[in-house]
Design a protein around this motif. Structure first.
Motif, PDB file in Angstrom:
ATOM      1  N   GLY A  42      18.541  58.088 -15.396  1.00 49.45           N
ATOM      2  CA  GLY A  42      19.803  58.532 -14.808  1.00 49.45           C
ATOM      3  C   GLY A  42      20.272  59.732 -15.603  1.00 49.45           C
ATOM      4  N   ARG A  43      21.283  60.420 -15.062  1.00 43.67           N
ATOM      5  CA  ARG A  43      21.724  61.643 -15.744  1.00 43.67           C
ATOM      6  C   ARG A  43      22.513  61.352 -17.010  1.00 43.67           C
ATOM      7  N   LYS A  44      23.257  60.227 -17.001  1.00 47.31           N
ATOM      8  CA  LYS A  44      24.189  59.990 -18.116  1.00 47.31           C
ATOM      9  C   LYS A  44      23.639  58.971 -19.102  1.00 47.31           C
ATOM     10  N   ALA A  96      17.131  58.653  -6.921  1.00 43.94           N
ATOM     11  CA  ALA A  96      18.262  59.530  -7.305  1.00 43.94           C
ATOM     12  C   ALA A  96      18.756  60.288  -6.073  1.00 43.94           C
ATOM     13  N   ALA A  97      20.062  60.326  -5.886  1.00 45.84           N
ATOM     14  CA  ALA A  97      20.619  61.003  -4.710  1.00 45.84           C
ATOM     15  C   ALA A  97      22.016  61.515  -5.012  1.00 45.84           C
ATOM     16  N   GLY A  98      22.381  62.576  -4.321  1.00 50.65           N
ATOM     17  CA  GLY A  98      23.734  63.124  -4.450  1.00 50.65           C
ATOM     18  C   GLY A  98      24.393  63.158  -3.082  1.00 50.65           C
ATOM     19  N   ASN A  99      25.714  63.199  -3.068  1.00 50.86           N
ATOM     20  CA  ASN A  99      26.403  63.250  -1.778  1.00 50.86           C
ATOM     21  C   ASN A  99      27.878  63.584  -1.958  1.00 50.86           C
ATOM     22  N   PHE A 100      28.414  64.304  -1.021  1.00 54.70           N
ATOM     23  CA  PHE A 100      29.863  64.432  -0.823  1.00 54.70           C
ATOM     24  C   PHE A 100      30.053  64.827   0.633  1.00 54.70           C
ATOM     25  N   PRO A 101      31.097  64.301   1.280  1.00 56.90           N
ATOM     26  CA  PRO A 101      31.320  64.683   2.670  1.00 56.90           C
ATOM     27  C   PRO A 101      31.991  66.043   2.768  1.00 56.90           C
ATOM     28  N   ALA A 102      31.417  66.943   3.544  1.00 51.20           N
ATOM     29  CA  ALA A 102      32.021  68.267   3.766  1.00 51.20           C
ATOM     30  C   ALA A 102      31.356  68.907   4.983  1.00 51.20           C
ATOM     31  N   PRO A 103      32.168  69.623   5.792  1.00 53.22           N
ATOM     32  CA  PRO A 103      31.547  70.352   6.899  1.00 53.22           C
ATOM     33  C   PRO A 103      30.751  71.531   6.359  1.00 53.22           C
ATOM     34  N   ALA A 109      26.992  77.479  -0.681  1.00 49.79           N
ATOM     35  CA  ALA A 109      25.526  77.448  -0.759  1.00 49.79           C
ATOM     36  C   ALA A 109      25.102  76.605  -1.963  1.00 49.79           C
ATOM     37  N   ASN A 110      25.879  76.691  -3.022  1.00 52.15           N
ATOM     38  CA  ASN A 110      25.535  75.927  -4.223  1.00 52.15           C
ATOM     39  C   ASN A 110      25.747  74.427  -4.021  1.00 52.15           C
ATOM     40  N   GLY A 111      26.766  74.076  -3.223  1.00 51.06           N
ATOM     41  CA  GLY A 111      26.997  72.656  -2.913  1.00 51.06           C
ATOM     42  C   GLY A 111      25.847  72.094  -2.098  1.00 51.06           C
ATOM     43  N   LYS A 113      22.812  73.270  -2.031  1.00 49.80           N
ATOM     44  CA  LYS A 113      21.637  73.272  -2.914  1.00 49.80           C
ATOM     45  C   LYS A 113      21.661  72.096  -3.895  1.00 49.80           C
ATOM     46  N   ALA A 114      22.868  71.767  -4.386  1.00 46.31           N
ATOM     47  CA  ALA A 114      22.953  70.677  -5.375  1.00 46.31           C
ATOM     48  C   ALA A 114      22.374  69.386  -4.792  1.00 46.31           C
ATOM     49  N   VAL A 115      22.750  69.074  -3.547  1.00 47.43           N
ATOM     50  CA  VAL A 115      22.274  67.821  -2.939  1.00 47.43           C
ATOM     51  C   VAL A 115      20.785  67.914  -2.577  1.00 47.43           C
ATOM     52  N   VAL A 116      20.381  69.053  -2.007  1.00 50.35           N
ATOM     53  CA  VAL A 116      18.954  69.212  -1.664  1.00 50.35           C
ATOM     54  C   VAL A 116      18.104  69.148  -2.941  1.00 50.35           C
ATOM     55  N   THR A 195      28.193  50.681  -3.443  1.00 49.21           N
ATOM     56  CA  THR A 195      27.495  51.851  -3.974  1.00 49.21           C
ATOM     57  C   THR A 195      28.457  53.039  -4.016  1.00 49.21           C
ATOM     58  N   GLU A 196      28.147  53.979  -4.907  1.00 50.23           N
ATOM     59  CA  GLU A 196      28.986  55.170  -5.018  1.00 50.23           C
ATOM     60  C   GLU A 196      28.972  55.949  -3.702  1.00 50.23           C
ATOM     61  N   GLY A 197      27.799  55.976  -3.062  1.00 56.00           N
ATOM     62  CA  GLY A 197      27.675  56.680  -1.783  1.00 56.00           C
ATOM     63  C   GLY A 197      28.667  56.137  -0.763  1.00 56.00           C
ATOM     64  N   SER A 199      31.371  54.427  -1.317  1.00 59.76           N
ATOM     65  CA  SER A 199      32.776  54.627  -1.696  1.00 59.76           C
ATOM     66  C   SER A 199      33.200  56.067  -1.401  1.00 59.76           C
ATOM     67  N   ARG A 200      32.234  57.005  -1.377  1.00 54.51           N
ATOM     68  CA  ARG A 200      32.569  58.390  -1.024  1.00 54.51           C
ATOM     69  C   ARG A 200      32.655  58.562   0.492  1.00 54.51           C
ATOM     70  N   LEU A 201      31.769  57.875   1.222  1.00 53.54           N
ATOM     71  CA  LEU A 201      31.681  58.097   2.674  1.00 53.54           C
ATOM     72  C   LEU A 201      32.679  57.241   3.454  1.00 53.54           C
TER      73      LEU A 201
HETATM   74  N1  COA Z   1      33.149  69.184  -1.559  1.00 54.07           N
HETATM   75  C1  COA Z   1      32.626  70.441  -1.508  1.00 54.07           C
HETATM   76  N2  COA Z   1      31.804  70.924  -2.484  1.00 54.07           N
HETATM   77  C2  COA Z   1      31.505  70.128  -3.524  1.00 54.07           C
HETATM   78  C3  COA Z   1      32.009  68.814  -3.651  1.00 54.07           C
HETATM   79  C4  COA Z   1      32.876  68.351  -2.607  1.00 54.07           C
HETATM   80  N3  COA Z   1      33.408  67.118  -2.638  1.00 54.07           N
HETATM   81  N4  COA Z   1      31.530  68.261  -4.797  1.00 54.07           N
HETATM   82  C5  COA Z   1      30.739  69.194  -5.369  1.00 54.07           C
HETATM   83  N5  COA Z   1      30.730  70.307  -4.607  1.00 54.07           N
HETATM   84  C6  COA Z   1      30.051  71.579  -4.889  1.00 54.07           C
HETATM   85  C7  COA Z   1      30.662  72.240  -6.110  1.00 54.07           C
HETATM   86  O1  COA Z   1      31.868  72.922  -5.771  1.00 54.07           O
HETATM   87  C8  COA Z   1      29.545  73.195  -6.528  1.00 54.07           C
HETATM   88  O2  COA Z   1      29.517  74.339  -5.728  1.00 54.07           O
HETATM   89  P1  COA Z   1      30.146  75.760  -6.272  1.00 54.07           P
HETATM   90  O3  COA Z   1      29.392  76.084  -7.517  1.00 54.07           O
HETATM   91  O4  COA Z   1      29.905  76.706  -5.167  1.00 54.07           O
HETATM   92  O5  COA Z   1      31.599  75.489  -6.519  1.00 54.07           O
HETATM   93  C9  COA Z   1      28.294  72.410  -6.166  1.00 54.07           C
HETATM   94  O6  COA Z   1      28.693  71.370  -5.266  1.00 54.07           O
HETATM   95  C10 COA Z   1      27.656  71.777  -7.370  1.00 54.07           C
HETATM   96  O7  COA Z   1      28.663  71.021  -8.021  1.00 54.07           O
HETATM   97  P2  COA Z   1      28.467  70.556  -9.535  1.00 54.07           P
HETATM   98  O8  COA Z   1      29.583  69.624  -9.856  1.00 54.07           O
HETATM   99  O9  COA Z   1      28.245  71.734 -10.416  1.00 54.07           O
HETATM  100  O10 COA Z   1      27.031  69.907  -9.415  1.00 54.07           O
HETATM  101  P3  COA Z   1      26.410  68.570  -9.766  1.00 54.07           P
HETATM  102  O11 COA Z   1      25.091  68.939 -10.193  1.00 54.07           O
HETATM  103  O12 COA Z   1      27.209  67.726 -10.681  1.00 54.07           O
HETATM  104  O13 COA Z   1      26.325  67.818  -8.344  1.00 54.07           O
HETATM  105  C11 COA Z   1      27.212  66.254  -6.738  1.00 54.07           C
HETATM  106  C12 COA Z   1      27.488  67.469  -7.611  1.00 54.07           C
HETATM  107  C13 COA Z   1      28.512  65.948  -5.981  1.00 54.07           C
HETATM  108  C14 COA Z   1      26.096  66.543  -5.790  1.00 54.07           C
HETATM  109  C15 COA Z   1      26.814  65.079  -7.631  1.00 54.07           C
HETATM  110  O14 COA Z   1      27.660  64.994  -8.738  1.00 54.07           O
HETATM  111  C16 COA Z   1      26.821  63.777  -6.884  1.00 54.07           C
HETATM  112  O15 COA Z   1      26.182  63.616  -5.874  1.00 54.07           O
HETATM  113  N6  COA Z   1      27.539  62.786  -7.366  1.00 54.07           N
HETATM  114  C17 COA Z   1      27.694  61.559  -6.619  1.00 54.07           C
HETATM  115  C18 COA Z   1      26.507  60.656  -6.722  1.00 54.07           C
HETATM  116  C19 COA Z   1      26.448  59.761  -5.522  1.00 54.07           C
HETATM  117  O16 COA Z   1      27.367  59.617  -4.746  1.00 54.07           O
HETATM  118  N7  COA Z   1      25.326  59.137  -5.352  1.00 54.07           N
HETATM  119  C20 COA Z   1      25.093  58.343  -4.215  1.00 54.07           C
HETATM  120  C21 COA Z   1      24.486  59.182  -3.142  1.00 54.07           C
HETATM  121  S1  COA Z   1      24.303  58.339  -1.613  1.00 54.07           S
END
Ligand code: COA
Length: 261
Positions: A42-44, A96-103, A109-111, A113-116, A195-197, A199-201
């Motif tokens: 894990g990351r932490k 390992a997976a990342g997620n946040f809801p956003a249109p 582009a960085n957001g 990319k972070a999830v991909v 799951t964290e996913g 709780s976000r969705l």
């Molecule tokens: N809405 C819009 N953009 C968001 C966002 C949100 N809620 N959360 C993060 N971002 C964007 C950031 O603004 C940043 O973009 P920017 O540089 O243009 O501002 C980009 O995502 C990366 O964010 P950062 O915090 O630097 O990256 P990170 O490497 O920590 O990844 C997440 C961010 C949100 C992808 C990651 O922390 C994560 O997924 N955490 C939740 C884990 C989770 O829910 N796991 C279960 C998945 S089902």
């Protein structure tokens, strides 16, 4: 053949990305209870240490590394240390997976990319770096996908794109690594409680109820539901299964997405 027997994974080494929380940890806990040595990534650091200690406190075998799946060299290091300490890797989970809801228009582009990068590139990195340390023949690779791979979910463009890639990456790996005796499959969880996913969705009781109504079985899934499928897929009972995408979602994908809000 008895699939769920005590000691099923005794002597096996199981490596988990996303192994320190959520579905990944839920599966790892089950594999540890069935005798595997589980290695959690894990990351932490703190979260990883807490998960490892908890499993060890039950008298089970666990180890861990604080690594970001986006960092290929670090992943390779963690996998190499696992091979040195515990032996060849029998079971590899890419959870390992990342997620946040956003249109799309609310996502930089960085957001996107972070999830991909976490979901798809992270799965590639893990599999690519692990290959040299996997047991051949015999290893089982499981990647955690999502219904997002084949259904369009608004506010989830990054996850949809990434998970579609994970499904096809898994099928290509099944083709390329099958001749070396490595099986590669995906598990596609539906909405899983706690799951964290989720709780976000589905952060409110109202959105939670909407999710439940979207599931033909009318309940959220549990980590145990996913662990049951994972046990089967990593057991000898599944020895002829490779390149498959297994849904464990209460039938949610049949009715399409009803989440986020
Ligand atoms: N809405 C819009 N953009 C968001 C966002 C949100 N809620 N959360 C993060 N971002 C964007 C950031 O603004 C940043 O973009 P920017 O540089 O243009 O501002 C980009 O995502 C990366 O964010 P950062 O915090 O630097 O990256 P990170 O490497 O920590 O990844 C997440 C961010 C949100 C992808 C990651 O922390 C994560 O997924 N955490 C939740 C884990 C989770 O829910 N796991 C279960 C998945 S089902």
């Amino acid at each position: 053949m008895q699939v769920f027997r005590d000691g099923l994974f005794e002597g096996k080494v199981a490596f988990f990305t996303g192994g320190t929380s959520g579905i990944g940890l839920g599966i790892a806990e089950r594999f540890a209870a069935l005798g595997a040595t589980v290695v959690l990534v894990g990351r932490k650091q703190e979260k990883m240490e807490a998960a490892v200690s908890e499993i060890r406190s039950r008298g089970q075998k666990a180890d861990g590394h604080a690594v970001d799946v986006r960092d290929y060299a670090a992943m390779e290091g963690a996998l190499g240390r696992t091979r040195e300490t515990h032996g060849e890797i029998d079971i590899l989970f890419c959870a390992a997976a990342g997620n946040f809801p956003a249109p799309v228009l609310g996502m930089s582009a960085n957001g996107f990319k972070a999830v991909v990068d976490i979901d798809l590139l992270g799965t590639f990195n893990t599999c690519r770096a692990a290959y040299q340390y996997l047991r051949k023949p015999g290893a089982s690779v499981i990647s955690i996908s999502a219904n997002h791979a084949h259904v369009a979910y608004p506010l989830q463009a990054h996850v949809c794109a990434a998970k579609a890639g994970v499904d096809l990456l898994t099928k290509v790996l099944a083709m390329e690594w099958g001749p070396n005796g490595i099986r590669c499959n995906c598990i596609t969880p539906g909405p899983i409680d706690g799951t964290e996913g989720m709780s976000r969705l589905a952060p409110t009781e109202e959105s939670r109820q909407k999710v439940i109504q979207s599931v033909p079985l009318r309940r959220m899934g549990t980590k145990e539901d996913i662990a049951n499928l994972a046990v089967f897929l990593c057991s000898d009972a599944a020895s002829y299964i490779s390149g498959a995408i297994y849904q464990c979602d209460g039938g949610q994908s049949l009715s399409g997405p009803r989440i986020v809000g």
